[in-house]
Design a protein around this motif. Structure first.
Motif, mmCIF file in Angstrom:
data_model
loop_
_atom_site.group_PDB
_atom_site.id
_atom_site.type_symbol
_atom_site.label_atom_id
_atom_site.label_comp_id
_atom_site.label_asym_id
_atom_site.label_seq_id
_atom_site.Cartn_x
_atom_site.Cartn_y
_atom_site.Cartn_z
ATOM 1 N N ASN A 1 65.948 7.444 25.931
ATOM 2 C CA ASN A 1 66.200 7.560 27.365
ATOM 3 C C ASN A 1 65.772 8.894 27.966
ATOM 4 O O ASN A 1 66.035 9.154 29.140
ATOM 5 C CB ASN A 1 67.690 7.310 27.633
ATOM 6 C CG ASN A 1 68.086 5.866 27.394
ATOM 7 O OD1 ASN A 1 67.934 5.026 28.274
ATOM 8 N ND2 ASN A 1 68.587 5.570 26.206
ATOM 9 N N ARG B 1 74.219 4.893 29.573
ATOM 10 C CA ARG B 1 74.072 3.550 30.169
ATOM 11 C C ARG B 1 74.426 3.547 31.650
ATOM 12 O O ARG B 1 73.768 2.869 32.456
ATOM 13 C CB ARG B 1 74.986 2.564 29.411
ATOM 14 C CG ARG B 1 74.879 1.129 29.903
ATOM 15 C CD ARG B 1 75.682 0.183 29.023
ATOM 16 N NE ARG B 1 77.111 0.505 29.037
ATOM 17 C CZ ARG B 1 77.765 1.005 27.995
ATOM 18 N NH1 ARG B 1 77.123 1.280 26.872
ATOM 19 N NH2 ARG B 1 79.060 1.268 28.072
ATOM 20 N N PRO C 1 71.433 6.675 35.119
ATOM 21 C CA PRO C 1 69.985 6.813 34.883
ATOM 22 C C PRO C 1 69.458 8.203 35.241
ATOM 23 O O PRO C 1 68.330 8.540 34.876
ATOM 24 C CB PRO C 1 69.388 5.733 35.794
ATOM 25 C CG PRO C 1 70.421 5.503 36.856
ATOM 26 C CD PRO C 1 71.739 5.701 36.180
#
Length: 455
Positions: free
Chosen positions: A140, A110, A113
């Motif tokens: 992700n 989180r 990135p």
């Protein structure tokens, strides 16, 4: 849903070549960097890799640092705090306790990135948490190694990320060469690399996959990446029972498969690695057959009965890996990377034939141990025979008696409850003299013990 990665796979895989597993450009953040294991391992990895750890986290440890020969590694309370301080990284190493791994992964994904790889060293991560971790990282676009692994290493780049591959001196076993290693066992990853040296083979990439129920970067991903790494001319894979990760592989480069664990076939509870408990059709014998079919051989390779093909061989003893690999590579016209380093003969540090005339094969000579063990053995040898007299407590003239009424044990007629009120020095004197010292004797004992400890 998952991000787009290597097109060959129906799920996300970002690493398409073994060259990308551990690179000089990777920058690392270590979660729980001041934990007991990380304190010893991380500095070695950092120094071997030329300083690739940018910071670590530890709740309540902000402002502290982990000292290394290349300088201190700063510690922050959280990923967010470390990022706010200007640190950037693309790889996270997780040393958190099992119950905290899932939340640690969620936090680092989180908050960063730029994250591309996660290496989980923690063992006994629950299957439920492993599924959540898988889902988070697939969504992700993040490759995961582990859990319950010892990390990854690249001998060409001199990079080690995660655990203790190569031990405290990785440069001694992780020697640049042409063989890639994939192993369910962390310790055997290093052992195999060391054994290969005895036949002149070095390594490219070493991957400790771990052997939890979930293996995120598995053999299919490994062999695909192997094909795309021109440095790697062959591979060794070390396999334990349990799971179908080795079924249906495409193996295109010469490979030695070491399949172990026949003895686990009748186990009903995992012994060691949680994922090594075989279910239906995935025990050691079944996996031996899978690899035999891949290589087109009919039996296990042994020095007495060398069975191998141009594609590879199956062994059940890691000591047979170097010889089997050399035979297979010869069929492919590939020579060892360098001259042989050492051998696998038995080298006894201790021995005593008791004056008997033994056959040569049984009368193994004693050799001097490598340091620091040689010095330690010499010191211990001087202490032989200098043992303090020790009175056994069991059934020895009432040395220890349990009171039938209170169920409290007495030692030399002194209740252990009373003994617990005495000082350490007083109890040491009592153990020798069977009576407690007075105030003057206590002072003398204190002086004597401190003088001995601080000599």
């Amino acid at each position: 849903m998952h991000k787009a990665g290597v097109k060959k796979f129906p799920y996300y895989v970002g690493i398409g070549s073994l060259k990308d597993v551990a690179t000089k450009e990777d920058r690392v953040c270590v979660l729980n960097i001041l934990g007991n294991e990380s304190r010893g391992v991380t500095p070695v990895s950092h120094e071997y890799s030329g300083g690739n750890v940018v910071f670590g986290t530890g709740p309540g440890r902000s402002g502290q640092a982990l000292e290394t020969k290349l300088g201190p590694i700063p510690v922050y309370n959280s990923i967010k705090e470390g990022r706010a301080a200007g640190h950037k990284f693309n790889t996270a190493v997780i040393y958190l306790p099992p119950s905290g791994v899932k939340d640690g992964v969620a936090e680092v994904v989180r908050q960063n990135p730029d994250l591309r790889k996660i290496i989980i060293l923690t063992e006994k991560v629950s299957v439920q948490d492993a599924r959540v971790i898988r889902a988070i990282c697939q969504t992700n676009g993040i490759d995961v190694f582990g859990g319950n692994c010892l990390g990854v290493a690249d001998a060409w780049n001199k990079i080690r990320i995660g655990g203790a591959l190569g031990g405290n001196k990785p440069e001694e076993s992780l020697v640049k060469g042409s063989i890639a290693i994939f192993s369910n066992s962390g310790n055997f990853t290093t052992t195999i690399a060391t054994y290969l040296l005895t036949k002149g083979w070095g390594t490219t990439v070493s991957i400790s996959s771990g052997k939890d129920v979930y293996i995120h970067f598995a053999p299919k991903e490994f062999f695909y990446s192997l094909d795309n790494d021109e440095r790697s001319k062959g591979a060794v894979i070390y396999v334990e029972p349990g799971g179908y990760y080795e079924h249906g592989l495409e193996i295109n480069k010469p490979t030695i498969a070491c399949v172990v664990g026949r003895w686990k076939a009748k186990l009903t509870k995992a012994c060691g690695h949680a994922g090594s408990l075989a279910g239906s059709g995935d025990d050691a014998k079944a996996k031996e057959k899978w690899f035999m079919d891949y290589f087109g051989v009919k039996d296990i390779y042994t020095p007495e009965k060398p069975v191998f093909s141009k594609k590879g061989a199956v062994v059940t003893n890691i000591a047979h890996i170097p010889e089997a690999l050399t035979k297979v590579m010869e069929l492919n016209g590939i020579k060892p990377d360098f001259g042989a380093k050492g051998d696998l003969s038995l080298k006894c540090w201790f021995g005593n034939n008791q004056g008997l005339k033994l056959p040569k094969e049984l009368d193994v000579p004693v050799v001097k141990a490598i340091e620091p063990y040689a010095e330690q053995i010499e010191i211990i040898s001087k202490q032989v025979g200098a043992q303090y007299p020790r009175q056994t407590m069991k059934d020895a003239s009432g040395a220890s008696v349990m009171d039938a009424k209170t169920q409290v044990t007495k030692v030399h007629n002194v209740s252990i409850l009373d003994a617990s009120k005495k000082s350490f020095e007083e109890n040491l004197v009592f153990s020798l003299l069977k009576e407690y010292p007075d105030a003057y004797g206590k002072g003398l004992a204190n002086l004597a013990f401190n003088a001995y400890v601080n000599m």
